[in-house]
Design a protein around this motif. Structure first.
Motif, PDB file in Angstrom:
ATOM      1  N   ASN A  77      38.381  72.853  45.239  1.00  0.00           N
ATOM      2  CA  ASN A  77      38.725  71.481  45.921  1.00  0.00           C
ATOM      3  C   ASN A  77      37.303  70.659  46.054  1.00  0.00           C
ATOM      4  O   ASN A  77      36.482  70.927  46.989  1.00  0.00           O
ATOM      5  CB  ASN A  77      39.248  71.813  47.352  1.00  0.00           C
ATOM      6  CG  ASN A  77      39.795  70.497  48.176  1.00  0.00           C
ATOM      7  OD1 ASN A  77      39.134  69.407  47.840  1.00  0.00           O
ATOM      8  ND2 ASN A  77      40.390  70.765  49.080  1.00  0.00           N
ATOM      9  N   GLY A  78      37.264  69.462  45.340  1.00  0.00           N
ATOM     10  CA  GLY A  78      36.192  68.723  45.329  1.00  0.00           C
ATOM     11  C   GLY A  78      35.895  67.946  46.568  1.00  0.00           C
ATOM     12  O   GLY A  78      34.758  67.368  46.575  1.00  0.00           O
ATOM     13  N   ASN A  79      36.932  67.981  47.288  1.00  0.00           N
ATOM     14  CA  ASN A  79      36.797  67.247  48.662  1.00  0.00           C
ATOM     15  C   ASN A  79      35.606  68.082  49.610  1.00  0.00           C
ATOM     16  O   ASN A  79      35.104  67.531  50.212  1.00  0.00           O
ATOM     17  CB  ASN A  79      38.134  66.870  49.220  1.00  0.00           C
ATOM     18  CG  ASN A  79      38.765  65.714  48.295  1.00  0.00           C
ATOM     19  OD1 ASN A  79      37.953  64.849  47.922  1.00  0.00           O
ATOM     20  ND2 ASN A  79      39.906  65.837  48.170  1.00  0.00           N
ATOM     21  N   ASP A  80      36.038  69.417  49.457  1.00  0.00           N
ATOM     22  CA  ASP A  80      35.248  70.128  50.597  1.00  0.00           C
ATOM     23  C   ASP A  80      34.605  71.373  49.979  1.00  0.00           C
ATOM     24  O   ASP A  80      33.989  72.135  50.797  1.00  0.00           O
ATOM     25  CB  ASP A  80      36.278  70.600  51.432  1.00  0.00           C
ATOM     26  CG  ASP A  80      37.463  71.828  51.047  1.00  0.00           C
ATOM     27  OD1 ASP A  80      37.388  72.178  50.041  1.00  0.00           O
ATOM     28  OD2 ASP A  80      38.567  71.946  51.674  1.00  0.00           O
ATOM     29  N   CYS A  81      34.553  71.547  48.740  1.00  0.00           N
ATOM     30  CA  CYS A  81      33.986  72.529  48.014  1.00  0.00           C
ATOM     31  C   CYS A  81      34.326  73.917  48.198  1.00  0.00           C
ATOM     32  O   CYS A  81      33.845  74.917  47.968  1.00  0.00           O
ATOM     33  CB  CYS A  81      32.385  72.603  48.066  1.00  0.00           C
ATOM     34  SG  CYS A  81      31.404  71.042  47.425  1.00  0.00           S
ATOM     35  N   GLY A  82      35.663  74.096  48.598  1.00  0.00           N
ATOM     36  CA  GLY A  82      36.330  75.225  48.681  1.00  0.00           C
ATOM     37  C   GLY A  82      37.488  75.669  47.639  1.00  0.00           C
ATOM     38  O   GLY A  82      37.574  74.973  46.814  1.00  0.00           O
ATOM     39  N   PRO A  83      38.067  76.655  47.832  1.00  0.00           N
ATOM     40  CA  PRO A  83      39.021  77.063  47.056  1.00  0.00           C
ATOM     41  C   PRO A  83      40.376  76.191  46.967  1.00  0.00           C
ATOM     42  O   PRO A  83      40.605  75.592  48.171  1.00  0.00           O
ATOM     43  CB  PRO A  83      39.420  78.598  47.390  1.00  0.00           C
ATOM     44  CG  PRO A  83      38.902  78.502  48.836  1.00  0.00           C
ATOM     45  CD  PRO A  83      37.922  77.727  48.869  1.00  0.00           C
ATOM     46  N   SER A  84      41.212  76.347  46.213  1.00  0.00           N
ATOM     47  CA  SER A  84      42.500  75.305  46.044  1.00  0.00           C
ATOM     48  C   SER A  84      43.538  76.331  46.470  1.00  0.00           C
ATOM     49  O   SER A  84      43.702  77.400  45.876  1.00  0.00           O
ATOM     50  CB  SER A  84      42.878  74.865  44.600  1.00  0.00           C
ATOM     51  OG  SER A  84      41.963  73.981  44.229  1.00  0.00           O
ATOM     52  N   PHE A  85      43.828  76.081  47.640  1.00  0.00           N
ATOM     53  CA  PHE A  85      45.037  77.092  48.370  1.00  0.00           C
ATOM     54  C   PHE A  85      46.311  76.759  47.888  1.00  0.00           C
ATOM     55  O   PHE A  85      46.559  75.306  47.584  1.00  0.00           O
ATOM     56  CB  PHE A  85      44.890  76.914  50.079  1.00  0.00           C
ATOM     57  CG  PHE A  85      43.853  77.505  50.547  1.00  0.00           C
ATOM     58  CD1 PHE A  85      43.734  78.998  50.694  1.00  0.00           C
ATOM     59  CD2 PHE A  85      42.708  76.814  50.911  1.00  0.00           C
ATOM     60  CE1 PHE A  85      42.535  79.458  51.203  1.00  0.00           C
ATOM     61  CE2 PHE A  85      41.611  77.418  51.449  1.00  0.00           C
ATOM     62  CZ  PHE A  85      41.341  78.621  51.610  1.00  0.00           C
ATOM     63  N   PHE A  86      47.298  77.746  47.707  1.00  0.00           N
ATOM     64  CA  PHE A  86      48.576  77.489  47.289  1.00  0.00           C
ATOM     65  C   PHE A  86      49.502  76.621  48.506  1.00  0.00           C
ATOM     66  O   PHE A  86      49.234  76.651  49.351  1.00  0.00           O
ATOM     67  CB  PHE A  86      49.331  78.869  46.975  1.00  0.00           C
ATOM     68  CG  PHE A  86      48.494  79.721  45.675  1.00  0.00           C
ATOM     69  CD1 PHE A  86      47.633  79.236  44.830  1.00  0.00           C
ATOM     70  CD2 PHE A  86      49.013  81.098  45.988  1.00  0.00           C
ATOM     71  CE1 PHE A  86      47.032  80.027  44.200  1.00  0.00           C
ATOM     72  CE2 PHE A  86      48.150  81.802  45.013  1.00  0.00           C
ATOM     73  CZ  PHE A  86      47.286  81.317  44.138  1.00  0.00           C
ATOM     74  N   PRO A  87      50.302  76.048  47.788  1.00  0.00           N
ATOM     75  CA  PRO A  87      51.354  75.278  48.743  1.00  0.00           C
ATOM     76  C   PRO A  87      51.953  76.335  50.056  1.00  0.00           C
ATOM     77  O   PRO A  87      51.891  77.627  49.491  1.00  0.00           O
ATOM     78  CB  PRO A  87      52.228  74.873  48.110  1.00  0.00           C
ATOM     79  CG  PRO A  87      51.865  74.829  46.697  1.00  0.00           C
ATOM     80  CD  PRO A  87      50.883  75.649  46.538  1.00  0.00           C
ATOM     81  N   ASP A  88      52.318  75.854  50.971  1.00  0.00           N
ATOM     82  CA  ASP A  88      52.864  76.774  51.972  1.00  0.00           C
ATOM     83  C   ASP A  88      53.954  77.636  51.562  1.00  0.00           C
ATOM     84  O   ASP A  88      54.188  78.788  51.797  1.00  0.00           O
ATOM     85  CB  ASP A  88      53.468  75.907  53.254  1.00  0.00           C
ATOM     86  CG  ASP A  88      52.227  75.281  53.934  1.00  0.00           C
ATOM     87  OD1 ASP A  88      50.953  75.692  53.838  1.00  0.00           O
ATOM     88  OD2 ASP A  88      52.412  74.352  54.727  1.00  0.00           O
ATOM     89  N   SER A  89      54.758  76.997  50.718  1.00  0.00           N
ATOM     90  CA  SER A  89      56.048  77.719  50.038  1.00  0.00           C
ATOM     91  C   SER A  89      55.631  78.746  49.432  1.00  0.00           C
ATOM     92  O   SER A  89      56.433  79.779  49.097  1.00  0.00           O
ATOM     93  CB  SER A  89      56.800  76.917  49.380  1.00  0.00           C
ATOM     94  OG  SER A  89      56.169  76.360  48.110  1.00  0.00           O
TER      95      SER A  89
ATOM     96  N   ILE B  79      29.868  69.231  43.854  1.00  0.00           N
ATOM     97  CA  ILE B  79      29.700  68.343  44.843  1.00  0.00           C
ATOM     98  C   ILE B  79      30.603  67.727  45.323  1.00  0.00           C
ATOM     99  O   ILE B  79      31.803  67.352  45.014  1.00  0.00           O
ATOM    100  CB  ILE B  79      28.900  67.188  44.140  1.00  0.00           C
ATOM    101  CG1 ILE B  79      27.586  67.777  43.230  1.00  0.00           C
ATOM    102  CG2 ILE B  79      28.309  66.004  45.020  1.00  0.00           C
ATOM    103  CD1 ILE B  79      26.899  66.443  42.509  1.00  0.00           C
ATOM    104  N   CYS B  80      30.642  67.714  46.760  1.00  0.00           N
ATOM    105  CA  CYS B  80      31.777  67.461  47.555  1.00  0.00           C
ATOM    106  C   CYS B  80      31.698  65.909  47.705  1.00  0.00           C
ATOM    107  O   CYS B  80      30.741  65.195  47.735  1.00  0.00           O
ATOM    108  CB  CYS B  80      31.959  68.086  48.921  1.00  0.00           C
ATOM    109  SG  CYS B  80      31.563  69.907  48.917  1.00  0.00           S
ATOM    110  N   THR B  81      33.254  65.467  47.980  1.00  0.00           N
ATOM    111  CA  THR B  81      33.201  63.958  47.915  1.00  0.00           C
ATOM    112  C   THR B  81      33.530  63.496  49.341  1.00  0.00           C
ATOM    113  O   THR B  81      33.799  62.254  49.605  1.00  0.00           O
ATOM    114  CB  THR B  81      34.163  63.447  46.817  1.00  0.00           C
ATOM    115  OG1 THR B  81      35.326  64.098  47.056  1.00  0.00           O
ATOM    116  CG2 THR B  81      33.420  63.810  45.653  1.00  0.00           C
ATOM    117  N   THR B  82      34.198  64.267  50.261  1.00  0.00           N
ATOM    118  CA  THR B  82      34.788  63.971  51.548  1.00  0.00           C
ATOM    119  C   THR B  82      33.519  63.907  52.704  1.00  0.00           C
ATOM    120  O   THR B  82      32.412  64.475  52.756  1.00  0.00           O
ATOM    121  CB  THR B  82      35.511  65.014  51.867  1.00  0.00           C
ATOM    122  OG1 THR B  82      36.254  64.298  53.130  1.00  0.00           O
ATOM    123  CG2 THR B  82      34.977  66.336  52.403  1.00  0.00           C
TER     124      THR B  82
END
Length: 170
Positions: free
Chosen positions: A106-118, A144-147
């Motif tokens: 996740n380029g917004n927070d430099c974290g992993p991409s979590f799966f959708p809730d479903s 680099i984070c963008t948020t």
């Protein structure tokens, strides 16, 4: 002569346990947890960082986020307990929309991409785990984070090694 043997005996009895403690101090056991259940809830591929702290320009293997069954973090903003790089990609057929072949964080927070809730409870496994030792862990940076919002704090999550991993069919 008897007096010398008697004097050496207490010394030997003292030194023997001391030697055992010193010899055993360098041995670290690789103690894994008991068998637990959890879910694969996200993934990431980031940039490798060398031992000198500088990015190598190479990508890491895919890392997977794991949430333990019954975890208090289930409803948190970042629903995971730890992450690993040693989960076989052949264990599940993840939908292409949630697993990408290129860099996936996740380029917004430099974290992993979590799966959708479903899909948060779809990929269930049983396994044993242990925290990696300092020299075993994969060193990485997720860009680099963008948020301006909260940034993902990797230091709050441990990297673990897995063994005896099995897929649970729901």
């Amino acid at each position: 002569m008897k007096s010398k043997r008697i004097e050496l005996l207490p010394l030997a009895l003292f030194l023997l346990p001391l030697c055992m403690v010193l010899l055993g101090a360098g041995c670290e056991k690789e103690e894994y947890s008991e068998l637990v259940e959890g879910y694969i809830v996200g993934s990431f591929v980031c940039y490798e960082v060398g031992t000198d702290g500088v990015a190598t320009g190479d990508y890491t293997e895919r890392g997977y986020c794991i949430l333990l069954e019954g975890s208090e973090k289930t409803d948190s903003y970042w629903p995971m307990d730890f992450y690993t790089f040693d989960l076989s990609s052949e264990l599940f057929e993840f939908p292409e929309k949630v697993i990408y072949s290129s860099v996936d964080y996740n380029g917004n927070d430099c974290g992993p991409s979590f799966f959708p809730d479903s899909l948060q409870s779809k990929f269930k496994i049983t396994f044993e785990y242990r925290d990696v030792k300092k020299d075993e862990g994969v060193r990485f940076s997720c860009g680099i984070c963008t948020t301006m919002g909260p940034l993902f704090n990797w230091k709050d999550y441990n990297q673990v090694l897995l063994k005896n991993v099995s897929k649970i069919v729901n």
